[in-house]
Design a protein around this motif. Structure first.
Motif, mmCIF file in Angstrom:
data_model
loop_
_atom_site.group_PDB
_atom_site.id
_atom_site.type_symbol
_atom_site.label_atom_id
_atom_site.label_comp_id
_atom_site.label_asym_id
_atom_site.label_seq_id
_atom_site.Cartn_x
_atom_site.Cartn_y
_atom_site.Cartn_z
ATOM 1 N N GLY A 78 8.178 -11.174 14.114
ATOM 2 C CA GLY A 78 6.828 -10.881 14.630
ATOM 3 C C GLY A 78 5.945 -10.376 13.492
ATOM 4 N N THR A 79 6.283 -10.052 12.354
ATOM 5 C CA THR A 79 5.497 -9.656 11.471
ATOM 6 C C THR A 79 4.373 -10.498 11.144
ATOM 7 O OG1 THR A 79 7.318 -8.221 10.297
ATOM 8 C CG2 THR A 79 5.421 -8.653 9.073
ATOM 9 N N GLN A 80 3.052 -9.869 11.214
ATOM 10 C CA GLN A 80 1.879 -10.644 10.796
ATOM 11 C C GLN A 80 1.946 -10.521 9.282
ATOM 12 O OE1 GLN A 80 -0.514 -11.985 12.660
ATOM 13 N NE2 GLN A 80 0.844 -11.511 14.561
ATOM 14 N N LEU A 81 1.762 -11.765 8.788
ATOM 15 C CA LEU A 81 1.787 -11.937 7.333
ATOM 16 C C LEU A 81 0.624 -12.714 6.626
ATOM 17 C CD1 LEU A 81 5.542 -13.456 7.542
ATOM 18 C CD2 LEU A 81 4.868 -11.189 6.271
ATOM 19 N N PHE A 82 -0.196 -13.523 7.381
ATOM 20 C CA PHE A 82 -0.951 -14.161 6.637
ATOM 21 C C PHE A 82 -2.254 -14.982 7.459
ATOM 22 C CE2 PHE A 82 3.160 -16.009 4.800
ATOM 23 C CZ PHE A 82 3.500 -14.830 3.632
ATOM 24 N N ALA A 83 -3.432 -15.206 7.044
ATOM 25 C CA ALA A 83 -4.214 -15.802 7.907
ATOM 26 C C ALA A 83 -5.062 -16.665 7.073
ATOM 27 C CB ALA A 83 -5.145 -14.648 8.250
ATOM 28 N N ARG A 84 -5.450 -17.879 7.649
ATOM 29 C CA ARG A 84 -6.243 -18.793 6.938
ATOM 30 C C ARG A 84 -7.657 -19.319 7.908
ATOM 31 N NH1 ARG A 84 -2.918 -20.916 2.855
ATOM 32 N NH2 ARG A 84 -0.642 -20.084 3.365
ATOM 33 N N ASN A 98 2.827 -5.763 3.678
ATOM 34 C CA ASN A 98 4.005 -6.583 3.498
ATOM 35 C C ASN A 98 4.493 -6.706 2.142
ATOM 36 O OD1 ASN A 98 4.498 -6.972 6.354
ATOM 37 N ND2 ASN A 98 2.780 -8.326 6.121
ATOM 38 N N LEU A 99 3.765 -6.327 1.075
ATOM 39 C CA LEU A 99 3.859 -6.147 -0.298
ATOM 40 C C LEU A 99 5.155 -5.462 -0.583
ATOM 41 C CD1 LEU A 99 0.519 -6.097 -1.941
ATOM 42 C CD2 LEU A 99 2.098 -8.168 -2.041
ATOM 43 N N ASP A 100 6.034 -5.874 -1.590
ATOM 44 C CA ASP A 100 7.335 -4.928 -1.789
ATOM 45 C C ASP A 100 6.721 -3.803 -2.386
ATOM 46 O OD1 ASP A 100 9.135 -6.742 -0.960
ATOM 47 O OD2 ASP A 100 9.295 -7.724 -2.949
ATOM 48 N N ASP A 101 5.735 -3.789 -3.188
ATOM 49 C CA ASP A 101 4.892 -2.349 -3.799
ATOM 50 C C ASP A 101 3.456 -2.583 -3.404
ATOM 51 O OD1 ASP A 101 4.054 -0.325 -5.186
ATOM 52 O OD2 ASP A 101 4.301 -1.330 -7.148
ATOM 53 N N PRO A 102 3.089 -2.077 -1.976
ATOM 54 C CA PRO A 102 1.827 -1.999 -1.740
ATOM 55 C C PRO A 102 0.784 -1.114 -2.524
ATOM 56 C CG PRO A 102 3.066 -1.103 0.074
ATOM 57 C CD PRO A 102 4.025 -1.592 -0.912
ATOM 58 N N SER A 103 1.477 -0.199 -3.261
ATOM 59 C CA SER A 103 0.413 0.851 -4.256
ATOM 60 C C SER A 103 0.111 -0.141 -5.267
ATOM 61 C CB SER A 103 1.411 2.056 -4.514
ATOM 62 O OG SER A 103 1.656 2.844 -3.455
ATOM 63 N N SER A 104 0.624 -1.298 -5.694
ATOM 64 C CA SER A 104 0.003 -2.130 -6.695
ATOM 65 C C SER A 104 -1.274 -2.629 -6.608
ATOM 66 C CB SER A 104 1.095 -3.271 -7.031
ATOM 67 O OG SER A 104 0.880 -4.399 -6.117
ATOM 68 N N ILE A 105 -1.794 -2.379 -5.231
ATOM 69 C CA ILE A 105 -3.368 -2.847 -5.077
ATOM 70 C C ILE A 105 -4.164 -1.702 -4.537
ATOM 71 C CG2 ILE A 105 -2.521 -5.365 -4.763
ATOM 72 C CD1 ILE A 105 -3.513 -3.405 -1.657
ATOM 73 N N ARG A 106 -5.357 -1.924 -4.767
ATOM 74 C CA ARG A 106 -6.154 -0.949 -3.966
ATOM 75 C C ARG A 106 -7.415 -1.414 -3.496
ATOM 76 N NH1 ARG A 106 -7.820 4.047 -3.592
ATOM 77 N NH2 ARG A 106 -9.686 4.859 -4.063
ATOM 78 N N PRO A 107 -7.614 -1.136 -2.297
ATOM 79 C CA PRO A 107 -8.861 -1.568 -1.563
ATOM 80 C C PRO A 107 -10.062 -1.289 -2.268
ATOM 81 C CG PRO A 107 -7.240 -0.632 0.050
ATOM 82 C CD PRO A 107 -6.851 -0.367 -1.290
ATOM 83 N N THR A 108 -11.124 -2.395 -2.265
ATOM 84 C CA THR A 108 -12.384 -2.002 -2.963
ATOM 85 C C THR A 108 -13.528 -1.912 -1.860
ATOM 86 O OG1 THR A 108 -12.871 -4.421 -3.342
ATOM 87 C CG2 THR A 108 -11.731 -3.025 -5.059
ATOM 88 N N MET A 109 -13.220 -2.430 -0.586
ATOM 89 C CA MET A 109 -14.492 -2.288 0.418
ATOM 90 C C MET A 109 -13.807 -2.187 1.808
ATOM 91 S SD MET A 109 -15.501 -6.255 0.415
ATOM 92 C CE MET A 109 -15.884 -6.506 -1.335
#
Length: 143
Positions: A78-84, A98-109
């Motif tokens: 049931g994991t929510q993964l994607f949306a279109r 769900n990224l293996d390394d969620p710290s590899s990104i940073r939200p900007t807004m």
């Protein structure tokens, strides 16, 4: 950029992002709050930069805009993964948790900030968009 990868909770669905996200945002729309019980950190990517292995199921809902939003999830856990969105088929939304390394990104807004509950902790250093932002511009093609 090195490729980013991720998976659902049970590991039946894996995905790879082959290019940098076009946008990384925390969404406070009511639908994301229902999915995450909070704001949801999402990556907007070019659809062709998302490679998926494993079966996903979809749930389609009509947004306030009239667009059809398909949310894709793992049918096993049931994991929510994607949306279109029907209005922007060139983009896919990837749930950052769900990224293996969620710290590899940073939200900007923060988007749909007007829908955030009063107790929400919105980082004042992030851009605040009250509702839906304009779609990101695709990066210029390399020459």
């Amino acid at each position: 950029m090195s490729e980013r990868s991720g998976r659902c909770l049970c590991g039946a669905v894996h995905f790879t992002l082959t290019r940098e996200p076009l946008a990384t945002r925390i969404c406070w729309c009511r639908d994301c709050q229902h999915l995450a019980a909070n704001g949801s950190v999402n990556l907007m990517v070019d659809s062709d930069a998302l490679q998926i292995t494993g079966e996903v199921k979809g749930y389609v809902k009509t947004a306030d805009s009239g667009n059809q939003i398909t949310r894709q999830f793992c049918p096993a856990c049931g994991t929510q993964l994607f949306a279109r969105s029907s209005a922007r088929p060139q983009f896919a939304v990837v749930r950052a948790g769900n990224l293996d390394d969620p710290s590899s990104i940073r939200p900007t807004m923060n988007i749909w900030a007007s829908s955030a509950p009063k107790w929400a902790c919105l980082d004042p250093q992030l851009e605040r968009i009250e509702q839906q932002p304009q779609p990101p511009k695709a990066p210029a093609a390399a020459t």
